[in-house]
Motif scaffolding. Structure first.
Motif, PDB file in Angstrom:
ATOM      1  N   PRO A 119      -7.010  21.945  26.890  1.00 25.02           N
ATOM      2  CA  PRO A 119      -8.367  21.392  27.049  1.00 25.02           C
ATOM      3  C   PRO A 119      -8.965  20.824  25.768  1.00 25.02           C
ATOM      4  O   PRO A 119      -9.865  19.991  25.828  1.00 25.02           O
ATOM      5  N   LYS A 120      -8.493  21.248  24.596  1.00 21.95           N
ATOM      6  CA  LYS A 120      -8.991  20.704  23.333  1.00 21.95           C
ATOM      7  C   LYS A 120      -7.931  19.833  22.655  1.00 21.95           C
ATOM      8  O   LYS A 120      -7.989  19.595  21.463  1.00 21.95           O
ATOM      9  N   LYS A 121      -6.959  19.361  23.458  1.00 19.80           N
ATOM     10  CA  LYS A 121      -5.792  18.635  22.953  1.00 19.80           C
ATOM     11  C   LYS A 121      -4.967  19.567  22.062  1.00 19.80           C
ATOM     12  O   LYS A 121      -5.299  20.736  21.869  1.00 19.80           O
ATOM     13  N   VAL A 122      -3.874  19.032  21.493  1.00 19.09           N
ATOM     14  CA  VAL A 122      -2.959  19.917  20.778  1.00 19.09           C
ATOM     15  C   VAL A 122      -2.126  19.125  19.778  1.00 19.09           C
ATOM     16  O   VAL A 122      -1.922  17.915  19.929  1.00 19.09           O
ATOM     17  N   ASN A 123      -1.665  19.815  18.748  1.00 19.41           N
ATOM     18  CA  ASN A 123      -0.703  19.266  17.799  1.00 19.41           C
ATOM     19  C   ASN A 123       0.699  19.584  18.314  1.00 19.41           C
ATOM     20  O   ASN A 123       1.011  20.751  18.569  1.00 19.41           O
ATOM     21  N   ALA A 124       1.531  18.563  18.462  1.00 18.15           N
ATOM     22  CA  ALA A 124       2.871  18.739  19.032  1.00 18.15           C
ATOM     23  C   ALA A 124       3.899  18.877  17.910  1.00 18.15           C
ATOM     24  O   ALA A 124       4.100  17.938  17.129  1.00 18.15           O
ATOM     25  N   GLY A 125       4.554  20.037  17.835  1.00 20.42           N
ATOM     26  CA  GLY A 125       5.528  20.307  16.792  1.00 20.42           C
ATOM     27  C   GLY A 125       6.953  20.229  17.303  1.00 20.42           C
ATOM     28  O   GLY A 125       7.270  20.763  18.374  1.00 20.42           O
ATOM     29  N   PHE A 126       7.825  19.564  16.536  1.00 23.86           N
ATOM     30  CA  PHE A 126       9.236  19.408  16.874  1.00 23.86           C
ATOM     31  C   PHE A 126      10.039  20.056  15.743  1.00 23.86           C
ATOM     32  O   PHE A 126      10.053  19.561  14.618  1.00 23.86           O
ATOM     33  N   MET A 127      10.701  21.185  16.045  1.00 27.28           N
ATOM     34  CA  MET A 127      11.351  22.006  15.024  1.00 27.28           C
ATOM     35  C   MET A 127      12.863  22.030  15.213  1.00 27.28           C
ATOM     36  O   MET A 127      13.365  22.305  16.299  1.00 27.28           O
ATOM     37  N   GLN A 128      13.594  21.743  14.129  1.00 23.82           N
ATOM     38  CA  GLN A 128      15.045  21.888  14.096  1.00 23.82           C
ATOM     39  C   GLN A 128      15.375  23.057  13.178  1.00 23.82           C
ATOM     40  O   GLN A 128      15.027  23.045  11.994  1.00 23.82           O
ATOM     41  N   ILE A 129      16.031  24.072  13.715  1.00 26.47           N
ATOM     42  CA  ILE A 129      16.384  25.256  12.933  1.00 26.47           C
ATOM     43  C   ILE A 129      17.717  25.021  12.229  1.00 26.47           C
ATOM     44  O   ILE A 129      18.722  24.714  12.873  1.00 26.47           O
ATOM     45  N   GLN A 130      17.725  25.159  10.892  1.00 29.35           N
ATOM     46  CA  GLN A 130      18.942  24.975  10.111  1.00 29.35           C
ATOM     47  C   GLN A 130      19.648  26.295   9.831  1.00 29.35           C
ATOM     48  O   GLN A 130      20.864  26.389   9.905  1.00 29.35           O
ATOM     49  N   ASN A 131      18.885  27.311   9.486  1.00 26.42           N
ATOM     50  CA  ASN A 131      19.401  28.672   9.346  1.00 26.42           C
ATOM     51  C   ASN A 131      18.205  29.602   9.473  1.00 26.42           C
ATOM     52  O   ASN A 131      17.091  29.161   9.762  1.00 26.42           O
ATOM     53  N   ARG A 132      18.396  30.872   9.253  1.00 24.90           N
ATOM     54  CA  ARG A 132      17.329  31.832   9.533  1.00 24.90           C
ATOM     55  C   ARG A 132      16.181  31.756   8.532  1.00 24.90           C
ATOM     56  O   ARG A 132      15.132  32.363   8.750  1.00 24.90           O
ATOM     57  N   HIS A 133      16.356  31.004   7.457  1.00 24.36           N
ATOM     58  CA  HIS A 133      15.287  30.874   6.464  1.00 24.36           C
ATOM     59  C   HIS A 133      14.946  29.414   6.170  1.00 24.36           C
ATOM     60  O   HIS A 133      14.338  29.128   5.128  1.00 24.36           O
ATOM     61  N   GLU A 134      15.294  28.497   7.085  1.00 24.08           N
ATOM     62  CA  GLU A 134      15.102  27.082   6.777  1.00 24.08           C
ATOM     63  C   GLU A 134      15.002  26.266   8.057  1.00 24.08           C
ATOM     64  O   GLU A 134      15.830  26.409   8.960  1.00 24.08           O
ATOM     65  N   ILE A 135      13.974  25.407   8.125  1.00 27.16           N
ATOM     66  CA  ILE A 135      13.823  24.512   9.269  1.00 27.16           C
ATOM     67  C   ILE A 135      13.429  23.116   8.798  1.00 27.16           C
ATOM     68  O   ILE A 135      12.983  22.923   7.671  1.00 27.16           O
ATOM     69  N   LYS A 136      13.615  22.145   9.687  1.00 26.58           N
ATOM     70  CA  LYS A 136      13.042  20.822   9.521  1.00 26.58           C
ATOM     71  C   LYS A 136      11.954  20.664  10.574  1.00 26.58           C
ATOM     72  O   LYS A 136      12.070  21.196  11.685  1.00 26.58           O
ATOM     73  N   LEU A 137      10.899  19.925  10.254  1.00 22.60           N
ATOM     74  CA  LEU A 137       9.749  19.857  11.159  1.00 22.60           C
ATOM     75  C   LEU A 137       9.097  18.485  11.137  1.00 22.60           C
ATOM     76  O   LEU A 137       8.911  17.888  10.063  1.00 22.60           O
ATOM     77  N   ARG A 138       8.758  18.002  12.337  1.00 23.53           N
ATOM     78  CA  ARG A 138       7.889  16.841  12.484  1.00 23.53           C
ATOM     79  C   ARG A 138       6.741  17.238  13.413  1.00 23.53           C
ATOM     80  O   ARG A 138       6.937  18.000  14.365  1.00 23.53           O
ATOM     81  N   VAL A 139       5.541  16.731  13.123  1.00 24.75           N
ATOM     82  CA  VAL A 139       4.364  17.082  13.920  1.00 24.75           C
ATOM     83  C   VAL A 139       3.588  15.822  14.277  1.00 24.75           C
ATOM     84  O   VAL A 139       3.269  15.010  13.402  1.00 24.75           O
ATOM     85  N   PHE A 140       3.300  15.680  15.568  1.00 23.58           N
ATOM     86  CA  PHE A 140       2.394  14.634  16.048  1.00 23.58           C
ATOM     87  C   PHE A 140       1.019  15.278  16.173  1.00 23.58           C
ATOM     88  O   PHE A 140       0.781  16.105  17.053  1.00 23.58           O
ATOM     89  N   ALA A 167       2.687  27.473  12.486  1.00 26.99           N
ATOM     90  CA  ALA A 167       2.919  27.720  13.906  1.00 26.99           C
ATOM     91  C   ALA A 167       4.403  27.682  14.240  1.00 26.99           C
ATOM     92  O   ALA A 167       4.903  28.504  15.022  1.00 26.99           O
ATOM     93  N   ALA A 168       5.133  26.725  13.644  1.00 28.08           N
ATOM     94  CA  ALA A 168       6.567  26.614  13.915  1.00 28.08           C
ATOM     95  C   ALA A 168       7.312  27.853  13.439  1.00 28.08           C
ATOM     96  O   ALA A 168       8.177  28.390  14.148  1.00 28.08           O
ATOM     97  N   VAL A 169       6.997  28.322  12.234  1.00 26.81           N
ATOM     98  CA  VAL A 169       7.673  29.507  11.699  1.00 26.81           C
ATOM     99  C   VAL A 169       7.335  30.748  12.526  1.00 26.81           C
ATOM    100  O   VAL A 169       8.220  31.553  12.846  1.00 26.81           O
ATOM    101  N   VAL A 170       6.074  30.899  12.894  1.00 24.47           N
ATOM    102  CA  VAL A 170       5.686  32.023  13.752  1.00 24.47           C
ATOM    103  C   VAL A 170       6.475  31.979  15.057  1.00 24.47           C
ATOM    104  O   VAL A 170       7.014  32.997  15.517  1.00 24.47           O
ATOM    105  N   SER A 171       6.566  30.804  15.660  1.00 23.44           N
ATOM    106  CA  SER A 171       7.306  30.662  16.911  1.00 23.44           C
ATOM    107  C   SER A 171       8.773  31.028  16.733  1.00 23.44           C
ATOM    108  O   SER A 171       9.350  31.763  17.542  1.00 23.44           O
ATOM    109  N   GLY A 172       9.390  30.526  15.647  1.00 29.21           N
ATOM    110  CA  GLY A 172      10.793  30.818  15.409  1.00 29.21           C
ATOM    111  C   GLY A 172      11.057  32.292  15.159  1.00 29.21           C
ATOM    112  O   GLY A 172      12.064  32.845  15.610  1.00 29.21           O
TER     113      GLY A 172
END
Length: 291
Positions: free
Chosen positions: A199-220, A236-241
């Motif tokens: 209802p308040k719109k949202v930030n869309a996160g796209f996460m690629q997990i590389q290993n347990r301590h490293e990710i790549k991220l793009r956010v719209f 948010a991406a790290v919390v989700s992962g």
């Protein structure tokens, strides 16, 4: 016709760029939504993803009030990369001598610390995990659990996706993708941003997990489109992962504008604060006249 002369500072945090305005020594109260849009316009104005306002606090425990306007002129609750620029700005301008600064945002008080190495650490507060508080309307949607995370199926024009709604003071929808470079950010991002379930719109996160301590991220980002980095999106991406059981704290987040480090001691409590560390850089200063 009257005009307003504004002093501004252009800054960026990992490529996420901002116009920072001192609202303590100059009056910003009469600036309109269309004028915020004009300032943020990259062809006709200064250009920025967001505009940050430094104001006097209304909360006794804070040194400053921190407000954020997206490039579309709408005010939003939170901006992680902007928080780091905020503390660098108030220290460079001599508005405070404290290395740790408490600032009032829409939903809480943030603690911002400039480290000796020039990096800035922000206590982003605890993540909000209840769907209705994100806010996210989960009624009639398929759901599944992955570790301690609850994922929901969202039907988009190009097919269905599974996402994890999380708030870091602003709403995020995190999904895992196989390849960040080929992820349909420009296609799916706008549709997720404005989906009826948010209802308040949202930030869309796209996460690629590389290993347990490293990710790549793009956010719209809502109201701004894809940005080179998103601090709250990284949190948010790290919390989700971590909730999904695929990441361990701390996590290095590679964005297109630079790297951030996110730490979350979820084993102590799911209400533990998320800590974000990253760069903040002043680019230039100037004055502009708003008609």
């Amino acid at each position: 016709m009257t005009s307003t002369r504004l002093r501004f500072t252009k800054m960026h945090g990992a490529g996420n760029d901002f116009i920072v305005l001192d609202g303590i020594s100059q009056d910003l109260s009469k600036i309109t939504k269309s004028q915020w849009q004009a300032l943020a316009n990259r062809q006709l104005g200064i250009g920025a993803d967001q505009i940050l306002l430094v104001e006097k606090p209304t909360a006794a425990e804070a040194e400053f009030r921190y407000r954020i306007f997206n490039s579309d002129g709408g005010e939003v609750e939170q901006c992680g990369n902007g928080s780091r620029c905020f503390v660098r700005f108030v220290r460079e301008k001599g508005l405070t001598k404290n290395k740790t600064v408490k600032v009032q945002v829409a939903h809480t008080i943030l603690s911002l610390t400039e480290n000796d190495d020039g990096q800035v650490t922000v206590n982003m507060g605890a993540p909000i995990l209840l769907a209705e508080q994100v806010p996210f309307n989960a009624a009639h949607l398929k759901s599944k659990t992955e570790g301690a995370a609850t994922l929901y199926e969202l039907n988009l024009t190009g097919g269905s996706i599974w996402l994890n709604p999380i708030s870091m003071g602003n709403p995020h929808a995190v999904q895992i993708v196989d390849n960040i470079n080929t992820a349909p950010v420009e296609l799916n991002g706008p549709e997720i941003e404005s989906h009826v379930t948010f209802p308040k719109k949202v930030n869309a996160g796209f996460m690629q997990i590389q290993n347990r301590h490293e990710i790549k991220l793009r956010v719209f980002e809502r109201g701004s489109g894809e940005t080179l980095a998103c601090g709250t999106g990284a949190c948010a991406a790290v919390v989700s992962g971590i909730l999904r059981g695929q990441l361990d704290s701390p996590v290095k987040v590679h964005t297109r504008g630079g790297d951030l480090t996110i730490a979350w001691d979820h084993q102590a409590s799911l209400e533990s604060p998320v800590m974000m560390t990253g760069p903040a850089q002043t680019v230039f200063e100037g004055e502009i006249t708003l008609e």
